[in-house]
Design a protein around this motif. Structure first.
Motif, PDB file in Angstrom:
ATOM      1  N   ARG A   1       0.819  -1.218   0.000  1.00 43.76           N
ATOM      2  CA  ARG A   1       0.000   0.000   0.000  1.00 43.76           C
ATOM      3  C   ARG A   1       0.852   1.266   0.000  1.00 43.76           C
ATOM      4  N   GLU A   2       2.143   1.098   0.297  1.00 40.10           N
ATOM      5  CA  GLU A   2       3.051   2.233   0.186  1.00 40.10           C
ATOM      6  C   GLU A   2       3.137   2.735  -1.257  1.00 40.10           C
ATOM      7  N   LEU A   3       2.847   1.856  -2.218  1.00 42.21           N
ATOM      8  CA  LEU A   3       2.915   2.256  -3.623  1.00 42.21           C
ATOM      9  C   LEU A   3       1.822   3.238  -3.988  1.00 42.21           C
ATOM     10  N   MET A   4       0.774   3.369  -3.146  1.00 47.25           N
ATOM     11  CA  MET A   4      -0.311   4.299  -3.425  1.00 47.25           C
ATOM     12  C   MET A   4       0.063   5.735  -3.088  1.00 47.25           C
ATOM     13  N   ILE A   5       1.223   5.917  -2.450  1.00 48.58           N
ATOM     14  CA  ILE A   5       1.650   7.243  -2.016  1.00 48.58           C
ATOM     15  C   ILE A   5       2.904   7.639  -2.772  1.00 48.58           C
ATOM     16  N   HIS A   6       2.914   8.859  -3.287  1.00 45.15           N
ATOM     17  CA  HIS A   6       4.095   9.394  -3.966  1.00 45.15           C
ATOM     18  C   HIS A   6       4.629  10.556  -3.145  1.00 45.15           C
ATOM     19  N   ALA A   7       5.786  10.385  -2.584  1.00 47.74           N
ATOM     20  CA  ALA A   7       6.393  11.430  -1.761  1.00 47.74           C
ATOM     21  C   ALA A   7       7.903  11.182  -1.712  1.00 47.74           C
TER      22      ALA A   7
ATOM     23  N   GLN B   1      15.654 -10.493  -1.395  1.00 45.05           N
ATOM     24  CA  GLN B   1      14.351  -9.852  -1.535  1.00 45.05           C
ATOM     25  C   GLN B   1      14.277  -9.091  -2.858  1.00 45.05           C
ATOM     26  N   VAL B   2      13.048  -8.760  -3.253  1.00 45.76           N
ATOM     27  CA  VAL B   2      12.811  -7.831  -4.345  1.00 45.76           C
ATOM     28  C   VAL B   2      11.972  -6.684  -3.806  1.00 45.76           C
ATOM     29  N   ALA B   3      12.080  -5.520  -4.433  1.00 39.34           N
ATOM     30  CA  ALA B   3      11.370  -4.344  -3.939  1.00 39.34           C
ATOM     31  C   ALA B   3      10.959  -3.470  -5.114  1.00 39.34           C
ATOM     32  N   LEU B   4       9.980  -2.618  -4.850  1.00 37.50           N
ATOM     33  CA  LEU B   4       9.515  -1.634  -5.821  1.00 37.50           C
ATOM     34  C   LEU B   4       9.242  -0.345  -5.071  1.00 37.50           C
ATOM     35  N   VAL B   5       9.911   0.743  -5.485  1.00 41.04           N
ATOM     36  CA  VAL B   5       9.761   2.015  -4.789  1.00 41.04           C
ATOM     37  C   VAL B   5       8.494   2.725  -5.228  1.00 41.04           C
ATOM     38  N   ALA B   6       8.184   2.715  -6.516  1.00 37.89           N
ATOM     39  CA  ALA B   6       7.014   3.439  -7.010  1.00 37.89           C
ATOM     40  C   ALA B   6       6.545   2.840  -8.319  1.00 37.89           C
ATOM     41  N   VAL B   7       5.264   3.007  -8.603  1.00 38.00           N
ATOM     42  CA  VAL B   7       4.686   2.578  -9.867  1.00 38.00           C
ATOM     43  C   VAL B   7       3.739   3.669 -10.339  1.00 38.00           C
ATOM     44  N   ASN B   8       3.719   3.925 -11.620  1.00 41.63           N
ATOM     45  CA  ASN B   8       2.903   4.993 -12.201  1.00 41.63           C
ATOM     46  C   ASN B   8       2.172   4.440 -13.419  1.00 41.63           C
TER      47      ASN B   8
ATOM     48  N   ALA C   1      22.225   3.310  -7.458  1.00 34.74           N
ATOM     49  CA  ALA C   1      21.309   3.955  -8.389  1.00 34.74           C
ATOM     50  C   ALA C   1      19.970   3.244  -8.366  1.00 34.74           C
ATOM     51  N   ARG C   2      18.950   3.974  -8.768  1.00 34.61           N
ATOM     52  CA  ARG C   2      17.625   3.390  -8.920  1.00 34.61           C
ATOM     53  C   ARG C   2      17.216   3.512 -10.374  1.00 34.61           C
ATOM     54  N   GLU C   3      16.788   2.425 -10.940  1.00 34.71           N
ATOM     55  CA  GLU C   3      16.427   2.418 -12.353  1.00 34.71           C
ATOM     56  C   GLU C   3      14.958   2.770 -12.529  1.00 34.71           C
ATOM     57  N   LEU C   4      14.696   3.751 -13.379  1.00 27.37           N
ATOM     58  CA  LEU C   4      13.334   4.127 -13.739  1.00 27.37           C
ATOM     59  C   LEU C   4      13.030   3.524 -15.098  1.00 27.37           C
ATOM     60  N   LYS C   5      12.085   2.600 -15.131  1.00 28.98           N
ATOM     61  CA  LYS C   5      11.754   1.874 -16.356  1.00 28.98           C
ATOM     62  C   LYS C   5      10.389   2.329 -16.860  1.00 28.98           C
ATOM     63  N   SER C   6      10.328   2.741 -18.104  1.00 30.77           N
ATOM     64  CA  SER C   6       9.076   3.164 -18.728  1.00 30.77           C
ATOM     65  C   SER C   6       8.738   2.187 -19.854  1.00 30.77           C
TER      66      SER C   6
ATOM     67  N   ILE D   1      -4.620   1.661 -20.968  1.00 31.17           N
ATOM     68  CA  ILE D   1      -3.290   1.943 -20.419  1.00 31.17           C
ATOM     69  C   ILE D   1      -2.345   2.253 -21.567  1.00 31.17           C
ATOM     70  N   ARG D   2      -1.671   3.407 -21.473  1.00 30.39           N
ATOM     71  CA  ARG D   2      -0.727   3.832 -22.509  1.00 30.39           C
ATOM     72  C   ARG D   2       0.734   3.661 -22.086  1.00 30.39           C
ATOM     73  N   LYS D   3       0.983   3.849 -20.802  1.00 31.29           N
ATOM     74  CA  LYS D   3       2.374   3.843 -20.344  1.00 31.29           C
ATOM     75  C   LYS D   3       2.426   3.376 -18.900  1.00 31.29           C
ATOM     76  N   LEU D   4       3.401   2.517 -18.593  1.00 35.84           N
ATOM     77  CA  LEU D   4       3.651   2.039 -17.235  1.00 35.84           C
ATOM     78  C   LEU D   4       5.065   2.433 -16.839  1.00 35.84           C
TER      79      LEU D   4
END
Length: 924
Positions: free
Chosen positions: A22-28, A142-149, A110-115, A56-59
């Motif tokens: 549910r942390e993915l629902m917040i962008h900060a 472990q695996v993790a995800l910081v944000a999803v758009n 580094a953190r990779e931003l994938k579009s 959906i056009r872009k993830l």
């Protein structure tokens, strides 16, 4: 128009405490995102439900710096499948997957931003995470995800082709006419245009509160364009660009405050909080002064809560009550220009004091940095998704309307020079005037750019008949300002300085017929500074600087001076940045192709010394470019290049770089490389083996024919043996001794009673006798300990590796070339106590005593059968012991001199023998 789609987390396969999905629902700036449980089973899944059915056009995914999945798969569905909601059989449809970098090159900092660009309709999105990349930081796998758009369009439940027409109809009634002529030809007029404000990159940089203001101003800007208030729209555009820098700085302050709290450094946390409040108040005050925002828009509540992304975030589709927090930290170590309008506000007392435009912000925690370059927001490419139109983020000069701007800004003049700046620039002030120099020294980047462009125009308009001394003074003063501007961090100012420098060298000096000394002065004063800019953290600035140096070196006015090449062959400093070293190597390679080494400043000596030293550099790209330069030099100078390299031997070729270089030389010369030679040798060996097997097969066929002939002759002898013996007996008894000559052995029967391996001949070597000889006594043969097959000793190693029933249990030692049990092979190789094998052409290798001896077939016989040969051949030891005669008796000998034993009772045919032919052995 595609916009940001809000979502909620429906389910996840698990999470670590404190890192729920549910942390993915917040962008900060300070969100931690989702993490899988420790030592979890893969794959892991997260299911998201969007606020509405949409196309959906872009993830976009923002990965963790070291808890990185190797692959993420995307699935979409119109509704939840039956294992979530009973009685519904809808299943997810797979869209595809993306692979994520293991982050080794950045040291997991580094953190990779994938579009990902897709085109799919649904309301539920499932993310499937596969096994993690291994690294020393991820000790729990472990695996993790910081944000999803998610970016997309609303989709109705009917025909999806009506989406565009439905949007146009809604826009028509709302007054959003996208086909307005004012928007024609712009990116915002396109139906598939994605606003930069909806992109994840924007949310990662911006403070949430400032991001809300930016979106409001962007909405007002579009309204102003529709109402044809273009001055106001231009002012809003500049304010948005400046506010983006403000949002960056506030976001960094928030991160630093959080780090201080985690370290329990509460004094620093309080200091950061107060710094944020002061800066925010200053920004809002300037916004009010310029009448850009209403008072209620910037009036912030005591605590701004972070809310989930429950609705779409596009300014066009935004709900009024929705709070828009931003994405996680910026993917660059930021070096932002601080605020907002660099034009100063009016002050009642004293000169205006605007905020510094080029000061660097406090350092960001290294674990929050990413691999993109540190440049201002309006100049850097967006991480991962680089297809976004850059024009929307380019800085523009401020052009405040005089009727709306305060009195201090209406004059459009930069702040006066400080005492320190006046002392430093006094020679330029005397020649160019204080107003122009003050603009070049201004803290506002637009004034600095204007000053350089004005100076360029002024130099082009100078009359041709002006005194030489005056022209020289103007040139030197201009170069002084150019040298300072080349260091500027703002791209437009940097580009303006390059434009001025180019004009001076290619137009000003030739027009006024100034000497080459002036051209040399221009180049010598600016090239060192330009070279330092090729190591800038901004990829864009590095490319601009490198291209300009290459272009300047090719100017006809500069090329003849041979000034730039010596700078490029200066040894690389050990503490220099990787970008600087890579840019210098790249520039050298390009200019060598353009200029060559003939009277250009480049020589074989200085280029080769520099390139050979670069082979030891810590950066792989530098070493790779050095190899390419050496190969290019070899194409032109051949033998001279070899003088600067170590000898081409096995020791040197252990270094991969030198092996690559010498193999490259071979290709240039048309010679086979080591790999080619080995391949040819292998092919020749295989061909020889094939030919040898064919010969052996033919020989076996001949042996079979001879055996049949022998059997026929033997049968004939048996039918005539009785009468002949009787006659001989009578002649003997009568005292008549007849001398009968011994019958000659026909040539066709030469191989009878002969061992084709050891060469021993014996009357006992019948078909069964030879089988017994092969099985027990032949000194050239042995029995395989694994499959009990009789094989030649010379081919025992090959048998164990390729033919034996247990060949999968053996491996080959690269040092001694012998077959070793695989479980013993690591220890065997590590011990290094085996006797190294020599090349096949130089020596044979005995698999019994592990010794090297002279090559050839006869050498095998001498080694295995001779008394001074192999000491581990047990059959030879047995024969030698048997050759010692007991007391009073002598051994029976054969023609070959070895002892011959009588064939006893019949023995079973050993494995490897064929009764029909008598032999299946391979004769080497």
């Amino acid at each position: 128009m595609p916009h940001k789609i809000g979502f909620v987390v429906v389910s996840s396969s698990g999470h670590e405490d404190g890192f729920s999905a549910r942390e993915l629902m917040i962008h900060a700036p300070t969100v931690s995102g989702w993490r899988s449980p420790r030592f979890c089973q893969f794959p892991q899944e997260i299911v998201l439900q969007m606020v509405e059915r949409c196309r959906i056009r872009k993830l976009q995914l923002l990965a963790h710096q070291y808890m990185i999945p190797s692959k993420v798969e995307f699935y979409v569905s119109e509704s939840l499948p039956e294992y979530f909601v009973p009685y519904q059989a809808e299943r997810f449809r797979r869209l595809g997957y993306v692979s994520l970098c293991d982050n080794e090159k950045t040291g997991c900092r580094a953190r990779e931003l994938k579009s990902v660009y897709v085109d799919a309709v649904g309301q539920f999105l499932k993310l499937t995470f596969h096994e993690n990349h291994l690294n020393k930081y991820n000790i729990y796998n472990q695996v993790a995800l910081v944000a999803v758009n998610i970016i997309g369009d609303p989709a109705d439940f009917g025909d999806e082709s009506n989406i565009t027409s439905r949007e146009k109809l809604i826009d028509h009634y709302l007054g959003h006419n996208t086909e307005d002529p004012a928007l024609e030809g712009t990116c915002t007029g396109k139906s598939d245009y994605i606003s930069p404000l909806d992109d994840l990159a924007f949310d990662m940089y911006q403070d949430p509160e400032v991001a809300q203001i930016i979106r409001k101003l962007d909405e007002r800007k579009r309204e102003a364009v529709q109402k044809e208030r273009y001055d106001y729209a231009k002012k809003l555009k500049q304010a948005i660009a400046d506010l983006q820098k403000v949002g960056e700085r506030l976001g960094r302050y928030e991160v630093e405050k959080r780090c201080a709290v985690e370290k329990e450094d509460y004094d620093r946390a309080k200091e950061k909080q107060q710094q944020m409040e002061r800066f925010r108040s200053q920004v809002y005050e300037q916004l009010r002064l310029h009448s850009l925002v209403d008072a209620e828009l910037v009036q912030r509540p005591p605590d701004l809560p972070l809310q989930p992304l429950a609705h779409s975030g596009s300014p066009r589709h935004q709900q009024p009550a929705l709070s828009r927090p931003r994405e996680d930290r910026a993917p660059e170590s930021l070096r932002s220009e601080p605020f907002l309008q660099e034009k100063p506000p009016a002050r009642p007392l004293g000169p205006p004091q605007p905020t510094t435009a080029d000061q660097a912000p406090p350092a960001v925690d290294p674990h929050l940095r990413t691999h993109l370059q540190a440049v201002p927001y309006d100049e850097r490419p967006l991480p991962a998704a680089r297809k976004q139109p850059a024009a929307a983020l380019e800085p523009e000069k401020s052009d405040w309307d005089g009727s709306e701007a305060p009195r201090g800004a209406a004059t459009g003049e930069p702040e006066p020079l400080t005492e320190k700046a006046l002392r430093e620039a006094s020679p330029a002030v005397d020649v160019l005037g204080e107003a122009l120099v003050a603009g070049a020294y201004s803290k506002t980047w637009s004034y600095r750019e204007d000053a350089l462009l004005a100076l360029c125009k002024q130099l082009m308009q100078m009359p041709a008949g002006a005194p030489k001394e005056e022209l020289k003074n103007v040139l030197r003063a201009s170069i002084f300002l150019v040298r300072r501007a080349v260091r500027d961090l703002v791209t437009p100012v940097f580009q303006a300085s390059l434009k001025l420098l180019k004009m001076i060298i290619t137009q000003y000096i030739p027009k006024h017929k100034l000497s080459k000394l002036e051209t040399a002065h221009c180049v010598e004063r600016t090239v060192p500074v330009l070279l330092t800019r090729t190591g800038d953290s901004s990829a864009r600035l590095r490319v601009i600087a490198s291209n300009f140096i290459q272009e300047m070196a090719l100017f006809k006015e500069v090329r003849s001076l041979q000034i730039i090449p010596p700078y490029l062959v200066q040894p690389l400093k050990a503490n220099s940045s990787a970008h600087l070293a890579m840019s210098q190597m790249d520039l050298l390679a390009r200019l060598l192709r353009d200029l060559g080494t003939g009277n250009t400043g480049f020589t074989v000596d200085n280029v080769m010394k520099f390139s050979v030293s670069a082979l030891e550099h810590r950066v792989y790209e530098v070493r790779e470019t050095a190899v390419r330069i050496i190969l290019d030099m070899y194409k032109q100078h051949r033998a001279f290049i070899l003088e600067y390299l170590p000898p081409d031997d096995n020791t040197t070729r252990k270094n991969v770089l030198y092996k690559t270089i010498f193999d490259g030389f071979a290709k240039i010369d048309g010679r086979p490389t080591d790999a080619d030679t080995k391949a040819q040798k292998k092919a020749a060996t295989e061909e020889a083996e094939k030919r040898k097997k064919e010969e052996i097969k033919a020989l076996q066929g001949q042996l079979a024919v001879l055996s049949e002939i022998q059997a026929g002759v033997q049968h004939g002898k048996e039918t005539t043996a009785g009468p002949t013996l009787e006659a001989d007996s009578q002649d003997t008894e009568g005292g008549k001794a007849a001398a009968c000559p011994a019958p000659e052995v026909p040539a066709a029967h030469y191989l009878d009673n002969l061992c084709i391996f050891c060469g021993e001949r014996s009357e006992s070597f019948t078909e069964e006798g030879l089988d017994l000889h092969y099985w027990k006594r032949c000194l050239m043969l042995t029995r395989c300990a694994c499959c009990r097959q009789v094989v030649e000793i010379s081919s025992l190693t090959e048998h164990l590796l390729t033919e034996c029933d247990k060949k999968d249990g053996f491996g080959k030692c690269y040092r001694c070339n012998e077959a070793v049990l695989k479980e013993e092979l690591p220890r065997h190789i590590k011990a290094k106590d085996c006797n190294p094998a020599k090349p096949e052409k130089l020596a044979n290798r005995c698999p019994l005593c592990h010794e090297n001896f002279s090559p050839g077939e006869e050498a095998w016989k001498a080694h295995l059968m001779g008394p001074a040969g192999c000491t581990m051949n047990l059959r030879k030891t047995h024969v030698l012991h048997k050759a010692l005669p007991p007391a009073g008796k002598g051994p029976a000998t054969t023609k070959s001199g070895t002892s011959a034993s009588k064939v006893g009772s019949k023995i079973p045919t050993p494995k490897g023998l064929n009764k029909s032919s008598g032999r299946t052995y391979t004769k080497r």
